[in-house]
Design a protein around this motif. Structure first.
Motif, mmCIF file in Angstrom:
data_model
loop_
_atom_site.group_PDB
_atom_site.id
_atom_site.type_symbol
_atom_site.label_atom_id
_atom_site.label_comp_id
_atom_site.label_asym_id
_atom_site.label_seq_id
_atom_site.Cartn_x
_atom_site.Cartn_y
_atom_site.Cartn_z
ATOM 1 N N UNK A 275 0.680 -1.759 -0.291
ATOM 2 C CA UNK A 275 -0.345 0.312 -0.210
ATOM 3 C C UNK A 275 1.018 1.074 0.049
ATOM 4 N N UNK A 276 1.723 1.495 0.984
ATOM 5 C CA UNK A 276 2.765 2.204 0.842
ATOM 6 C C UNK A 276 3.591 2.779 -0.539
ATOM 7 N N UNK A 277 4.054 1.673 -1.568
ATOM 8 C CA UNK A 277 4.690 1.499 -1.975
ATOM 9 C C UNK A 277 3.456 1.791 -3.970
ATOM 10 N N UNK A 278 2.158 1.696 -3.098
ATOM 11 C CA UNK A 278 0.786 2.395 -3.944
ATOM 12 C C UNK A 278 1.386 3.885 -4.183
ATOM 13 N N UNK A 279 0.865 4.435 -2.883
ATOM 14 C CA UNK A 279 1.118 5.826 -2.091
ATOM 15 C C UNK A 279 2.448 6.352 -3.338
ATOM 16 N N UNK A 280 3.302 5.814 -3.156
ATOM 17 C CA UNK A 280 4.571 6.472 -3.388
ATOM 18 C C UNK A 280 4.959 6.361 -4.829
ATOM 19 N N UNK A 281 4.603 5.700 -5.725
ATOM 20 C CA UNK A 281 4.936 5.067 -6.929
ATOM 21 C C UNK A 281 3.855 4.866 -7.684
ATOM 22 N N UNK A 282 2.210 5.462 -7.586
ATOM 23 C CA UNK A 282 1.171 5.320 -8.332
ATOM 24 C C UNK A 282 1.186 3.910 -8.081
ATOM 25 N N UNK A 283 1.902 2.757 -8.311
ATOM 26 C CA UNK A 283 1.460 1.797 -8.747
ATOM 27 C C UNK A 283 1.476 0.664 -7.776
ATOM 28 N N UNK A 284 1.032 -0.596 -7.147
ATOM 29 C CA UNK A 284 1.557 -1.702 -5.936
ATOM 30 C C UNK A 284 1.748 -3.003 -6.600
ATOM 31 N N UNK A 285 2.721 -3.365 -6.337
ATOM 32 C CA UNK A 285 3.015 -4.326 -7.216
ATOM 33 C C UNK A 285 1.861 -5.639 -7.227
ATOM 34 N N UNK A 286 2.341 -6.605 -8.221
ATOM 35 C CA UNK A 286 1.127 -8.116 -8.518
ATOM 36 C C UNK A 286 1.719 -8.799 -6.964
ATOM 37 N N UNK A 287 0.699 -9.464 -6.898
ATOM 38 C CA UNK A 287 0.750 -10.681 -5.627
ATOM 39 C C UNK A 287 1.596 -11.567 -5.897
ATOM 40 N N UNK A 288 1.888 -12.706 -7.116
ATOM 41 C CA UNK A 288 3.113 -13.011 -7.108
ATOM 42 C C UNK A 288 4.531 -12.036 -7.708
ATOM 43 N N UNK A 289 4.888 -10.949 -7.748
ATOM 44 C CA UNK A 289 5.838 -9.902 -7.689
ATOM 45 C C UNK A 289 5.910 -10.660 -6.567
ATOM 46 N N UNK A 290 5.638 -9.935 -5.373
ATOM 47 C CA UNK A 290 5.505 -9.118 -3.879
ATOM 48 C C UNK A 290 6.058 -10.621 -3.015
ATOM 49 N N UNK A 291 5.656 -11.210 -3.419
ATOM 50 C CA UNK A 291 6.252 -12.733 -2.658
ATOM 51 C C UNK A 291 7.132 -13.435 -3.003
ATOM 52 N N UNK A 292 7.049 -13.602 -4.391
ATOM 53 C CA UNK A 292 8.769 -13.628 -4.798
ATOM 54 C C UNK A 292 9.847 -13.087 -4.709
ATOM 55 N N UNK A 293 10.380 -11.114 -4.987
ATOM 56 C CA UNK A 293 10.671 -10.215 -3.930
ATOM 57 C C UNK A 293 11.150 -10.718 -2.123
ATOM 58 N N UNK A 294 9.741 -10.626 -1.481
ATOM 59 C CA UNK A 294 9.849 -10.929 -0.260
ATOM 60 C C UNK A 294 10.546 -12.071 0.010
ATOM 61 N N UNK A 295 10.266 -13.088 -0.880
ATOM 62 C CA UNK A 295 11.161 -14.524 0.380
ATOM 63 C C UNK A 295 13.231 -14.113 -0.354
ATOM 64 N N UNK A 296 13.262 -13.388 -0.967
ATOM 65 C CA UNK A 296 14.904 -12.998 -0.743
ATOM 66 C C UNK A 296 15.228 -11.883 -0.255
ATOM 67 N N UNK A 297 14.453 -11.584 1.047
ATOM 68 C CA UNK A 297 15.018 -10.595 1.523
ATOM 69 C C UNK A 297 14.924 -10.984 2.567
#
Length: 349
Positions: A275-297
Protein backbone atom coordinates in the motif's frame (compact mmCIF):
# COMPACT_ATOMS: atom_id res chain seq x y z
CA UNK A 1 38.03 60.77 15.12
CA UNK A 2 37.99 58.42 18.16
CA UNK A 3 34.21 58.70 18.51
CA UNK A 4 33.77 57.93 14.81
CA UNK A 5 35.95 54.81 15.14
CA UNK A 6 33.94 53.72 18.19
CA UNK A 7 30.75 54.21 16.20
CA UNK A 8 32.06 52.09 13.31
CA UNK A 9 33.19 49.38 15.72
CA UNK A 10 29.79 49.39 17.40
CA UNK A 11 28.00 49.06 14.05
CA UNK A 12 30.32 46.20 13.08
CA UNK A 13 29.67 44.34 16.34
CA UNK A 14 25.91 44.79 15.98
CA UNK A 15 26.09 43.53 12.39
CA UNK A 16 27.99 40.41 13.42
CA UNK A 17 25.53 39.75 16.24
CA UNK A 18 22.62 40.16 13.84
CA UNK A 19 24.15 37.67 11.41
CA UNK A 20 24.74 35.17 14.22
CA UNK A 21 21.18 35.62 15.46
CA UNK A 22 19.78 35.08 11.97
CA UNK A 23 21.93 32.00 11.51
CA UNK A 24 20.64 30.65 14.80
CA UNK A 25 17.05 31.26 13.76
CA UNK A 26 17.70 29.60 10.41
CA UNK A 27 19.13 26.54 12.17
CA UNK A 28 16.12 26.34 14.46
CA UNK A 29 13.75 26.38 11.50
CA UNK A 30 15.27 23.19 10.15
CA UNK A 31 14.49 21.41 13.43
CA UNK A 32 11.23 22.97 14.62
CA UNK A 33 7.85 23.64 13.07
CA UNK A 34 6.04 26.93 13.51
CA UNK A 35 4.08 25.48 16.43
CA UNK A 36 7.32 24.45 18.16
CA UNK A 37 7.25 20.72 17.37
CA UNK A 38 10.54 18.90 16.91
CA UNK A 39 11.14 17.78 13.31
CA UNK A 40 12.87 14.56 12.31
CA UNK A 41 13.61 14.16 8.60
CA UNK A 42 13.97 10.63 7.25
CA UNK A 43 15.11 9.40 3.85
CA UNK A 44 14.32 6.04 2.24
CA UNK A 45 13.63 4.31 -1.10
CA UNK A 46 10.39 2.72 -2.38
CA UNK A 47 12.28 -0.62 -2.46
CA UNK A 48 11.46 -3.76 -0.51
CA UNK A 49 14.94 -3.71 1.00
CA UNK A 50 13.64 -0.68 2.94
CA UNK A 51 10.71 -2.72 4.23
CA UNK A 52 10.70 -1.29 7.77
CA UNK A 53 10.50 2.26 6.45
CA UNK A 54 7.65 1.36 4.10
CA UNK A 55 5.76 -0.48 6.85
CA UNK A 56 6.41 2.08 9.57
CA UNK A 57 5.28 5.03 7.50
CA UNK A 58 2.43 3.01 6.00
CA UNK A 59 0.75 2.04 9.28
CA UNK A 60 1.82 5.00 11.43
CA UNK A 61 4.14 3.03 13.75
CA UNK A 62 6.89 5.64 13.54
CA UNK A 63 4.60 8.56 14.34
CA UNK A 64 3.10 6.69 17.27
CA UNK A 65 6.57 5.92 18.62
CA UNK A 66 7.84 9.48 18.25
CA UNK A 67 4.77 11.04 19.86
CA UNK A 68 2.54 13.99 19.08
CA UNK A 69 5.26 16.55 19.80
CA UNK A 70 7.40 15.34 16.90
CA UNK A 71 6.75 15.94 13.21
CA UNK A 72 8.22 13.35 10.83
CA UNK A 73 9.10 14.46 7.32
CA UNK A 74 9.51 11.78 4.63
CA UNK A 75 12.15 12.26 1.91
CA UNK A 76 12.05 9.74 -0.95
CA UNK A 77 15.19 8.91 -2.93
CA UNK A 78 16.08 6.58 -5.79
CA UNK A 79 19.87 6.60 -5.44
CA UNK A 80 22.17 6.21 -2.44
CA UNK A 81 24.63 9.01 -3.27
CA UNK A 82 21.77 11.50 -3.53
CA UNK A 83 20.51 10.53 -0.09
CA UNK A 84 24.02 10.77 1.35
CA UNK A 85 24.42 14.27 -0.10
CA UNK A 86 21.13 15.28 1.54
CA UNK A 87 22.20 13.90 4.91
CA UNK A 88 25.62 15.54 4.83
CA UNK A 89 24.02 18.83 3.75
CA UNK A 90 21.77 18.72 6.83
CA UNK A 91 18.59 18.14 4.80
CA UNK A 92 17.76 14.81 6.47
CA UNK A 93 18.64 13.36 9.87
CA UNK A 94 18.13 9.61 9.45
CA UNK A 95 18.02 7.33 6.44
CA UNK A 96 17.58 3.80 5.13
CA UNK A 97 20.30 3.15 2.56
CA UNK A 98 22.70 0.59 1.13
CA UNK A 99 25.91 -0.03 3.10
CA UNK A 100 28.24 1.03 0.27
CA UNK A 101 26.87 4.60 -0.02
CA UNK A 102 27.01 4.73 3.79
CA UNK A 103 30.70 3.79 3.70
CA UNK A 104 31.43 6.37 1.01
CA UNK A 105 29.53 9.06 2.91
CA UNK A 106 31.40 8.28 6.13
CA UNK A 107 34.77 8.51 4.37
CA UNK A 108 33.88 11.63 2.37
CA UNK A 109 32.58 13.49 5.43
CA UNK A 110 35.30 12.22 7.76
CA UNK A 111 32.78 10.78 10.17
CA UNK A 112 29.67 12.82 9.41
CA UNK A 113 27.35 9.82 9.71
CA UNK A 114 27.02 6.55 11.61
CA UNK A 115 25.42 3.20 10.85
CA UNK A 116 23.10 2.66 13.80
CA UNK A 117 21.28 -0.53 12.75
CA UNK A 118 20.85 -3.05 10.01
CA UNK A 119 17.68 -3.18 7.92
CA UNK A 120 17.92 -5.96 5.31
CA UNK A 121 20.16 -8.76 4.10
CA UNK A 122 20.40 -10.15 0.54
CA UNK A 123 17.44 -9.01 -1.59
CA UNK A 124 19.30 -8.69 -4.91
CA UNK A 125 19.44 -11.05 -7.90
CA UNK A 126 21.50 -11.48 -11.05
CA UNK A 127 19.13 -11.82 -13.99
CA UNK A 128 19.65 -12.33 -17.74
CA UNK A 129 17.38 -11.35 -20.60
CA UNK A 130 15.64 -14.06 -22.56
CA UNK A 131 17.89 -15.47 -25.24
CA UNK A 132 21.10 -13.96 -23.85
CA UNK A 133 22.69 -17.37 -23.39
CA UNK A 134 23.76 -16.60 -19.84
CA UNK A 135 23.62 -19.59 -17.50
CA UNK A 136 26.40 -18.66 -15.07
CA UNK A 137 28.60 -15.69 -14.14
CA UNK A 138 31.34 -16.83 -16.54
CA UNK A 139 28.87 -16.32 -19.40
CA UNK A 140 28.92 -12.57 -18.76
CA UNK A 141 32.15 -12.51 -20.80
CA UNK A 142 31.58 -10.02 -23.62
CA UNK A 143 28.13 -9.04 -22.33
CA UNK A 144 26.50 -5.80 -21.18
CA UNK A 145 25.41 -5.83 -17.54
CA UNK A 146 23.33 -3.14 -15.86
CA UNK A 147 23.49 -2.02 -12.23
CA UNK A 148 21.44 0.73 -10.50
CA UNK A 149 24.50 2.93 -10.01
CA UNK A 150 28.27 2.69 -10.23
CA UNK A 151 29.74 2.22 -6.79
CA UNK A 152 26.46 1.21 -5.15
CA UNK A 153 25.85 -2.03 -3.24
CA UNK A 154 24.74 -4.04 -6.29
CA UNK A 155 27.64 -2.76 -8.39
CA UNK A 156 30.18 -3.76 -5.73
CA UNK A 157 28.50 -7.19 -5.50
CA UNK A 158 28.80 -7.55 -9.27
CA UNK A 159 32.51 -6.61 -9.19
CA UNK A 160 33.05 -9.35 -6.62
CA UNK A 161 31.28 -11.91 -8.83
CA UNK A 162 33.32 -10.88 -11.88
CA UNK A 163 36.56 -11.18 -9.93
CA UNK A 164 35.66 -14.69 -8.78
CA UNK A 165 34.99 -15.65 -12.42
CA UNK A 166 38.29 -14.06 -13.59
CA UNK A 167 36.39 -11.37 -15.51
CA UNK A 168 36.85 -7.60 -15.50
CA UNK A 169 34.97 -4.45 -16.38
CA UNK A 170 35.66 -3.32 -19.97
CA UNK A 171 36.67 0.12 -18.70
CA UNK A 172 39.55 -1.58 -16.88
CA UNK A 173 40.72 -3.70 -19.76
CA UNK A 174 38.20 -6.50 -19.35
CA UNK A 175 35.35 -7.81 -21.48
CA UNK A 176 32.22 -7.04 -19.42
CA UNK A 177 30.55 -3.69 -20.08
CA UNK A 178 28.94 -2.41 -16.88
CA UNK A 179 26.11 0.05 -17.51
CA UNK A 180 24.62 2.22 -14.72
CA UNK A 181 20.88 2.92 -15.04
CA UNK A 182 17.96 3.55 -12.71
CA UNK A 183 15.93 0.46 -11.91
CA UNK A 184 12.90 1.38 -14.09
CA UNK A 185 15.28 2.05 -16.98
CA UNK A 186 16.97 -1.32 -16.50
CA UNK A 187 13.60 -2.98 -17.03
CA UNK A 188 13.26 -1.09 -20.34
CA UNK A 189 16.84 -1.90 -21.40
CA UNK A 190 16.31 -5.60 -20.71
CA UNK A 191 13.00 -5.67 -22.60
CA UNK A 192 14.60 -3.97 -25.63
CA UNK A 193 17.64 -6.23 -25.56
CA UNK A 194 19.97 -3.31 -25.02
CA UNK A 195 21.60 -4.99 -22.01
CA UNK A 196 22.12 -8.71 -21.51
CA UNK A 197 21.97 -8.98 -17.74
CA UNK A 198 21.51 -6.96 -14.56
CA UNK A 199 22.17 -7.17 -10.85
CA UNK A 200 19.23 -5.41 -9.19
CA UNK A 201 17.50 -5.16 -5.81
CA UNK A 202 13.97 -6.37 -5.18
CA UNK A 203 11.26 -5.88 -6.23
CA UNK A 204 12.96 -5.03 -9.54
CA UNK A 205 14.40 -8.49 -10.08
CA UNK A 206 10.98 -10.12 -9.76
CA UNK A 207 9.34 -7.39 -11.86
CA UNK A 208 11.84 -7.72 -14.69
CA UNK A 209 11.50 -11.52 -14.71
CA UNK A 210 7.71 -11.31 -14.85
CA UNK A 211 7.43 -8.47 -17.39
CA UNK A 212 10.23 -9.38 -19.81
CA UNK A 213 10.67 -13.14 -19.53
CA UNK A 214 14.16 -12.75 -18.09
CA UNK A 215 15.60 -15.58 -16.01
CA UNK A 216 17.33 -15.63 -12.65
CA UNK A 217 21.00 -16.58 -12.98
CA UNK A 218 21.87 -16.17 -9.30
CA UNK A 219 19.23 -15.97 -6.60
CA UNK A 220 19.68 -13.72 -3.57
CA UNK A 221 21.52 -16.27 -1.45
CA UNK A 222 23.81 -17.19 -4.36
CA UNK A 223 25.04 -13.66 -5.08
CA UNK A 224 27.32 -13.51 -2.04
CA UNK A 225 27.97 -14.99 1.42
CA UNK A 226 24.90 -17.28 1.26
CA UNK A 227 22.76 -14.17 1.62
CA UNK A 228 24.41 -13.04 4.87
CA UNK A 229 25.40 -9.65 3.55
CA UNK A 230 23.89 -6.28 4.27
CA UNK A 231 21.73 -4.70 1.60
CA UNK A 232 20.25 -1.89 3.67
CA UNK A 233 21.22 -0.19 6.92
CA UNK A 234 19.91 2.67 9.05
CA UNK A 235 22.19 5.70 9.20
CA UNK A 236 22.08 8.88 11.26
CA UNK A 237 23.82 12.19 10.94
CA UNK A 238 26.56 12.25 13.60
CA UNK A 239 25.36 15.71 14.60
CA UNK A 240 21.73 14.62 15.00
CA UNK A 241 22.76 11.47 16.87
CA UNK A 242 24.79 13.52 19.34
CA UNK A 243 22.14 16.21 19.83
CA UNK A 244 19.02 14.01 19.86
CA UNK A 245 19.87 10.50 21.14
CA UNK A 246 16.40 10.29 22.70
CA UNK A 247 14.70 10.70 19.32
CA UNK A 248 17.04 8.23 17.65
CA UNK A 249 16.35 5.69 20.39
CA UNK A 250 12.60 6.07 19.92
CA UNK A 251 13.05 5.56 16.19
CA UNK A 252 15.13 2.44 16.67
CA UNK A 253 12.61 0.97 19.12
CA UNK A 254 9.99 1.29 16.40
CA UNK A 255 12.44 -0.14 13.85
CA UNK A 256 13.01 -3.24 16.00
CA UNK A 257 9.26 -3.59 16.63
CA UNK A 258 8.51 -3.47 12.89
CA UNK A 259 11.33 -5.92 12.11
CA UNK A 260 9.87 -8.42 14.58
CA UNK A 261 6.36 -7.86 13.26
CA UNK A 262 7.40 -8.53 9.67
CA UNK A 263 9.15 -11.71 10.78
CA UNK A 264 6.11 -12.97 12.69
CA UNK A 265 3.42 -12.02 10.15
CA UNK A 266 4.97 -11.34 6.73
CA UNK A 267 1.67 -11.60 4.87
CA UNK A 268 -0.02 -8.83 6.87
CA UNK A 269 3.13 -6.71 6.60
CA UNK A 270 3.23 -7.16 2.84
CA UNK A 271 -0.23 -5.61 2.56
CA UNK A 272 0.91 -2.47 4.40
CA UNK A 273 4.19 -2.31 2.48
CA UNK A 274 2.48 -2.72 -0.89
CA UNK A 275 0.00 0.00 0.00
CA UNK A 276 2.87 2.37 0.81
CA UNK A 277 4.63 1.49 -2.46
CA UNK A 278 1.45 2.37 -4.34
CA UNK A 279 1.24 5.66 -2.45
CA UNK A 280 4.82 6.56 -3.37
CA UNK A 281 4.97 5.23 -6.94
CA UNK A 282 1.35 5.24 -8.05
CA UNK A 283 1.38 1.48 -8.66
CA UNK A 284 1.22 -1.50 -6.32
CA UNK A 285 3.09 -4.75 -6.96
CA UNK A 286 1.25 -7.82 -8.29
CA UNK A 287 0.90 -10.50 -5.60
CA UNK A 288 3.27 -12.96 -7.30
CA UNK A 289 5.95 -10.31 -7.75
CA UNK A 290 5.58 -9.22 -4.12
CA UNK A 291 5.81 -12.81 -2.84
CA UNK A 292 8.84 -13.70 -4.97
CA UNK A 293 10.63 -10.51 -4.03
CA UNK A 294 9.85 -10.80 -0.33
CA UNK A 295 11.22 -14.33 -0.01
CA UNK A 296 14.61 -13.07 -1.24
CA UNK A 297 14.97 -10.52 1.54
CA UNK A 298 15.90 -11.11 5.17
CA UNK A 299 14.52 -8.22 7.20
CA UNK A 300 16.84 -7.62 10.15
CA UNK A 301 18.37 -5.10 12.54
CA UNK A 302 21.80 -6.78 12.22
CA UNK A 303 24.10 -4.67 9.98
CA UNK A 304 26.32 -7.70 9.20
CA UNK A 305 29.55 -5.88 10.07
CA UNK A 306 31.79 -8.47 8.41
CA UNK A 307 30.04 -7.99 5.07
CA UNK A 308 30.42 -4.22 5.36
CA UNK A 309 34.14 -4.68 5.93
CA UNK A 310 34.23 -6.84 2.80
CA UNK A 311 32.44 -4.12 0.84
CA UNK A 312 35.27 -1.78 1.86
CA UNK A 313 37.88 -4.23 0.58
CA UNK A 314 36.12 -4.69 -2.78
CA UNK A 315 35.62 -0.93 -3.13
CA UNK A 316 39.36 -0.37 -2.65
CA UNK A 317 40.23 -3.16 -5.11
CA UNK A 318 38.00 -1.52 -7.73
CA UNK A 319 39.41 1.98 -7.09
CA UNK A 320 36.16 3.40 -5.72
CA UNK A 321 38.18 4.19 -2.61
CA UNK A 322 41.76 5.39 -3.03
CA UNK A 323 42.97 3.56 0.05
CA UNK A 324 41.62 1.42 2.85
CA UNK A 325 39.87 3.85 5.20
CA UNK A 326 39.64 3.67 8.96
CA UNK A 327 35.99 2.73 9.56
CA UNK A 328 36.39 1.84 13.23
CA UNK A 329 33.84 4.55 14.11
CA UNK A 330 31.43 3.87 11.25
CA UNK A 331 29.13 1.84 13.50
CA UNK A 332 27.43 3.17 16.61
CA UNK A 333 25.32 0.30 17.88
CA UNK A 334 25.01 1.54 21.46
CA UNK A 335 21.33 2.52 21.19
CA UNK A 336 20.21 -0.56 19.25
CA UNK A 337 22.04 -2.78 21.77
CA UNK A 338 20.39 -0.96 24.65
CA UNK A 339 17.00 -1.71 23.09
CA UNK A 340 17.90 -5.34 22.41
CA UNK A 341 19.12 -5.78 25.99
CA UNK A 342 15.84 -4.39 27.33
CA UNK A 343 13.96 -6.89 25.15
CA UNK A 344 16.32 -9.70 26.26
CA UNK A 345 17.48 -10.20 22.68
CA UNK A 346 21.03 -10.96 21.57
CA UNK A 347 23.11 -7.80 21.32
CA UNK A 348 25.11 -6.97 18.19
CA UNK A 349 28.88 -7.16 18.06
Amino acid sequence: MLNRRKLKLGVLILSVLAIVALAGCSGDKTEKTQDGKQVIRVGYFPNLTHAQALAGFGDGTFQKAMGSEVTIQEHIFNAGPTEIEALLAGEIDLGYIGPVPAINGFVKSKGGLRIISGAADAGAVLIARKGAGIEKVKDLDGKRVAVPQLGNTQDISLRNLLSQANLKDASKGGTVTVIPAENPDILTLISKGEVDAALVPEPWGSRIVKETGARVVLDAKEVWRDGKYSTAVVIASSKFLKEHPDLVEKWLKAHVEITERIGKDPKASQVVINSQIKKLTGKSLPPDVLNNAFRRIAVTYNPEIESVNEFVRISVENKYLKETPDISNLFDLSLINKILAEKKLTELR
